[in-house]
Scaffold this motif. Structure first.
Motif, PDB file in Angstrom:
ATOM      1  N   UNK A 229     112.575  72.171  21.557  1.00  0.00           N
ATOM      2  CA  UNK A 229     112.061  73.459  22.015  1.00  0.00           C
ATOM      3  C   UNK A 229     110.972  73.360  23.050  1.00  0.00           C
ATOM      4  N   UNK A 230     110.440  72.159  23.289  1.00  0.00           N
ATOM      5  CA  UNK A 230     109.399  72.021  24.311  1.00  0.00           C
ATOM      6  C   UNK A 230     109.933  72.336  25.704  1.00  0.00           C
ATOM      7  N   UNK A 231     111.214  72.053  25.933  1.00  0.00           N
ATOM      8  CA  UNK A 231     111.804  72.306  27.245  1.00  0.00           C
ATOM      9  C   UNK A 231     112.468  73.680  27.280  1.00  0.00           C
ATOM     10  N   UNK A 276     117.861  78.818  37.172  1.00  0.00           N
ATOM     11  CA  UNK A 276     118.150  78.532  35.786  1.00  0.00           C
ATOM     12  C   UNK A 276     116.911  78.705  34.931  1.00  0.00           C
ATOM     13  N   UNK A 277     117.125  78.895  33.632  1.00  0.00           N
ATOM     14  CA  UNK A 277     116.016  78.774  32.700  1.00  0.00           C
ATOM     15  C   UNK A 277     115.705  77.294  32.534  1.00  0.00           C
ATOM     16  N   UNK A 278     114.518  76.998  32.016  1.00  0.00           N
ATOM     17  CA  UNK A 278     114.157  75.605  31.785  1.00  0.00           C
ATOM     18  C   UNK A 278     115.132  74.961  30.809  1.00  0.00           C
ATOM     19  N   UNK A 279     115.518  75.679  29.762  1.00  0.00           N
ATOM     20  CA  UNK A 279     116.466  75.133  28.791  1.00  0.00           C
ATOM     21  C   UNK A 279     117.800  74.790  29.451  1.00  0.00           C
ATOM     22  N   UNK A 280     118.268  75.661  30.330  1.00  0.00           N
ATOM     23  CA  UNK A 280     119.536  75.396  31.007  1.00  0.00           C
ATOM     24  C   UNK A 280     119.438  74.163  31.888  1.00  0.00           C
ATOM     25  N   UNK A 304     120.050  82.621  22.072  1.00  0.00           N
ATOM     26  CA  UNK A 304     119.586  81.272  22.401  1.00  0.00           C
ATOM     27  C   UNK A 304     120.763  80.342  22.670  1.00  0.00           C
ATOM     28  N   UNK A 305     121.804  80.459  21.871  1.00  0.00           N
ATOM     29  CA  UNK A 305     122.997  79.651  22.103  1.00  0.00           C
ATOM     30  C   UNK A 305     123.635  79.986  23.442  1.00  0.00           C
ATOM     31  N   UNK A 306     123.769  81.259  23.742  1.00  0.00           N
ATOM     32  CA  UNK A 306     124.382  81.670  25.010  1.00  0.00           C
ATOM     33  C   UNK A 306     123.577  81.179  26.194  1.00  0.00           C
ATOM     34  N   UNK A 307     122.253  81.164  26.065  1.00  0.00           N
ATOM     35  CA  UNK A 307     121.403  80.682  27.145  1.00  0.00           C
ATOM     36  C   UNK A 307     121.670  79.203  27.413  1.00  0.00           C
ATOM     37  N   UNK A 308     121.813  78.421  26.359  1.00  0.00           N
ATOM     38  CA  UNK A 308     122.082  76.995  26.533  1.00  0.00           C
ATOM     39  C   UNK A 308     123.448  76.759  27.171  1.00  0.00           C
ATOM     40  N   UNK A 309     124.450  77.480  26.703  1.00  0.00           N
ATOM     41  CA  UNK A 309     125.801  77.277  27.217  1.00  0.00           C
ATOM     42  C   UNK A 309     125.894  77.669  28.688  1.00  0.00           C
TER      43      UNK A 309
END
Length: 344
Positions: A229-231, A276-280, A304-309
């Motif tokens: 979660x830090x990123x 992009x988001x940082x997570x992406x 949160x899952x959709x953001x990663x995908x």
């Protein structure tokens, strides 16, 4: 009963797992966090349903995921019975054993006694006849590798697992494991190490772990690509109440030092410039290496899952972007698995 989206395989990217015949999604769902007894079952189910609809075919478990240990496997087993019935052959389900699970001398480590008893218990909790991948969750210096890997071979030969893997073994230990596996006739399909922009140990050494698995034809499923979660944008301005860092545990507040956060903020600016988001960007970054098969992400919500995908929409990096990322993708001292898992 959940009716999965007909178009679920159209947008997901699949990669061959090393030199095997198995394709895995570029992003998989791990149930390490947020799938314990204290987490609402309805939320857990929504996340897994959405994962299936997004073409995520790989669900990653371990015997000790919860809390309490075993809870994530039991929860996923309930989903398979009640909501995802009929989809078993479309899924790759993995589990692991290696960390403390029950009292006494046979509930921890890499012994044949523990690994096979744990696998049988995992099958009971999930209600499955077999898992697709069974991992040795960590290297056990007190047990001969021949015994640990022999137990994995028995798991495959007995039909309780289709494939065998190892997790968090160093490059040195992986080379040793590969030699023993060849001697006893075991194919090691995949390695599962931690890897992120703040935890780059798999790139270090000569040969590095990525060198070893690449040359051996193993796949690599990397966990914690978001550095627990830090990123993400969650900690850019401190520690929010109710966040993982605020609750203690695997993400300690001392990881969120001002030095680390300066790098995280700089990486967030690079991600924003990429759209992009940082997570992406963090997910795309670990997938930039062709030796990485899959980025294993967790999720506490469907959003949160959709953001990663959505990271899959922009996987390419320019040389300039990679150079700027390297300035801030530095070790943050967050590899909590190193001293317990291998000879790092």
């Amino acid at each position: 009963m959940h009716l999965p989206a007909p178009e679920r395989y159209d947008s997901m990217t699949y990669r061959r797992c090393g030199a095997s015949g198995l394709d895995l999604p570029a992003i998989a769902l791990g149930l390490w966090q947020n799938f314990g007894d204290e987490d609402p079952y309805a939320t857990q189910l929504d996340i897994v349903r959405r994962a299936v609809d997004l073409g995520i075919t790989h669900i990653d478990l371990a015997n000790n995921y919860g809390p309490p240990p075993g809870a994530a496997e039991a929860s996923f087993g309930r989903m398979l019975r009640e909501d995802l019935a009929g989809l078993r052959d479309e899924l790759v389900v993995s589990t692991k054993a290696g960390y403390p699970m029950w009292p006494g001398p046979y509930g921890d480590g890499g012994s044949r006694k523990y690994l096979l008893a744990s696998l049988d218990a995992s099958l009971r909790r999930t209600g499955l006849d077999y898992v697709d991948i069974f991992y040795s969750h960590r290297f056990d210096p007190t047990t001969p590798l021949r015994e640990t890997l022999g137990a994995l071979r028995t798991a495959v030969e007995s039909g309780r697992a289709l494939y065998a893997g190892i997790s968090s073994y160093s490059a040195e230990r992986t080379l040793e494991a590969l030699a023993v596996a060849e001697e006893i006739g075991l194919d090691l399909l995949v390695h599962q190490p931690s890897y992120s922009m703040l935890n780059r140990w798999v790139e270090e050494g000569d040969p590095s772990l990525l060198d070893v698995v690449g040359r051996a034809g193993m796949g690599t499923v990397v966990f914690s690509p978001l550095a627990q979660g830090m990123l993400t944008d969650k900690y850019l301005d401190g520690v929010p109440e109710g966040s993982r860092a605020s609750r203690g545990g695997s993400l300690r507040q001392d990881f969120l030092s001002e030095s680390n956060l300066r790098h995280v903020r700089a990486l967030n600016e690079i991600a924003s410039a990429r759209g992009q988001s940082l997570a992406q960007m963090a997910v795309a970054w670990v997938l930039r290496d062709p030796r990485v098969t899959t980025a294993l992400v967790g999720a506490s919500s469907v959003a949160q899952l959709e953001n990663s995908v959505a990271a899959l929409d922009h996987l390419d990096f320019s040389e300039d972007e990679l150079t700027r990322i390297d300035e801030h993708a530095t070790d943050a001292g967050i590899n909590i698995w190193a001293p317990r898992s291998s000879s790092l």
